[in-house]
Design a protein around this motif. Structure first.
Motif, PDB file in Angstrom:
ATOM      1  N   GLU A  88      14.572  50.216 153.469  1.00 17.54           N
ATOM      2  CA  GLU A  88      14.476  48.476 154.129  1.00 17.54           C
ATOM      3  C   GLU A  88      14.231  47.565 153.277  1.00 17.54           C
ATOM      4  OE1 GLU A  88      14.589  47.476 157.272  1.00 17.54           O
ATOM      5  OE2 GLU A  88      15.541  49.604 157.861  1.00 17.54           O
ATOM      6  N   SER A  89      13.663  47.912 152.126  1.00 15.53           N
ATOM      7  CA  SER A  89      12.833  46.864 151.042  1.00 15.53           C
ATOM      8  C   SER A  89      14.077  46.753 149.799  1.00 15.53           C
ATOM      9  CB  SER A  89      11.663  46.906 150.613  1.00 15.53           C
ATOM     10  OG  SER A  89      11.395  48.296 149.972  1.00 15.53           O
ATOM     11  N   LYS A  90      14.789  47.897 149.643  1.00 14.40           N
ATOM     12  CA  LYS A  90      15.625  47.836 148.315  1.00 14.40           C
ATOM     13  C   LYS A  90      17.000  48.021 148.534  1.00 14.40           C
ATOM     14  CE  LYS A  90      11.576  49.026 145.620  1.00 14.40           C
ATOM     15  NZ  LYS A  90      10.849  49.680 144.402  1.00 14.40           N
ATOM     16  N   ASP A  91      18.034  48.008 147.605  1.00 16.19           N
ATOM     17  CA  ASP A  91      19.343  48.164 147.556  1.00 16.19           C
ATOM     18  C   ASP A  91      19.351  49.398 147.045  1.00 16.19           C
ATOM     19  OD1 ASP A  91      22.057  48.554 147.681  1.00 16.19           O
ATOM     20  OD2 ASP A  91      22.394  46.771 146.482  1.00 16.19           O
ATOM     21  N   THR A  92      19.469  50.650 147.702  1.00 16.58           N
ATOM     22  CA  THR A  92      19.647  51.865 147.103  1.00 16.58           C
ATOM     23  C   THR A  92      20.814  52.005 146.232  1.00 16.58           C
ATOM     24  OG1 THR A  92      20.586  52.852 149.082  1.00 16.58           O
ATOM     25  CG2 THR A  92      18.308  52.937 148.931  1.00 16.58           C
ATOM     26  N   ARG A  93      21.993  51.340 146.658  1.00 13.22           N
ATOM     27  CA  ARG A  93      23.192  51.476 145.679  1.00 13.22           C
ATOM     28  C   ARG A  93      23.107  51.374 144.452  1.00 13.22           C
ATOM     29  NH1 ARG A  93      26.753  48.139 149.694  1.00 13.22           N
ATOM     30  NH2 ARG A  93      24.765  46.997 149.640  1.00 13.22           N
ATOM     31  N   SER A  94      22.167  50.078 143.996  1.00 14.35           N
ATOM     32  CA  SER A  94      21.721  49.707 142.640  1.00 14.35           C
ATOM     33  C   SER A  94      20.429  50.191 142.209  1.00 14.35           C
ATOM     34  CB  SER A  94      21.787  48.123 142.716  1.00 14.35           C
ATOM     35  OG  SER A  94      20.662  47.587 143.439  1.00 14.35           O
ATOM     36  N   MET A  95      19.751  50.958 142.958  1.00 20.20           N
ATOM     37  CA  MET A  95      18.499  51.495 142.490  1.00 20.20           C
ATOM     38  C   MET A  95      18.685  52.673 141.487  1.00 20.20           C
ATOM     39  SD  MET A  95      15.647  53.395 144.993  1.00 20.20           S
ATOM     40  CE  MET A  95      14.248  52.297 144.995  1.00 20.20           C
ATOM     41  N   SER A  96      17.961  52.690 140.401  1.00 19.22           N
ATOM     42  CA  SER A  96      17.979  53.524 139.312  1.00 19.22           C
ATOM     43  C   SER A  96      17.336  54.774 139.923  1.00 19.22           C
ATOM     44  CB  SER A  96      17.634  53.193 137.993  1.00 19.22           C
ATOM     45  OG  SER A  96      16.244  53.043 138.085  1.00 19.22           O
TER      46      SER A  96
END
Length: 111
Positions: free
Chosen positions: A81-89
């Motif tokens: 909900e809080s982060k963009d998992t596509r750009s998460m390292s």
């Protein structure tokens, strides 16, 4: 030359299929620590990458989030909900989950 190395290509495809299957069925074990699970996932992912498989970090992050134990359900929902998992390292995800794992342990010891 093609004949000589053609077998290598078939062998590589066969190995990749085996690694893909291994990657697909990976799940976190109930008593496994976050670091151990990440180690298992990264071992398979790196083998796939070394055999020319396209393995972006986002694919690994999403795989890990899908296959964590039930105790991490609320953490996963929060991260999604809080982060963009596509750009998460991968490192960012691991440190976030490790912090939550420590909180779980602390809460268990206090009880």
């Amino acid at each position: 030359m093609k004949r000589k190395f053609g077998g290598n290509e078939r062998l590589k495809r066969s190995l990749l299929n085996t690694l893909r299957r291994e990657f697909e069925v990976l799940t976190m074990k109930p008593e496994e620590k976050i670091g151990e699970y990440f180690g298992r996932v990264m071992t398979v992912s790196n083998k796939m990458r070394s055999n020319s498989e396209d393995m972006p970090d986002s694919k690994i992050v999403e795989k890990i989030l899908r296959t964590l134990t039930d105790q991490f359900t609320y953490v996963v929902i929060s991260i999604e909900e809080s982060k963009d998992t596509r750009s998460m390292s991968i490192d960012e995800l691991q440190s976030s989950l490790a912090v939550h794992e420590q909180k779980f342990k602390k809460t268990t010891h206090e009880e």
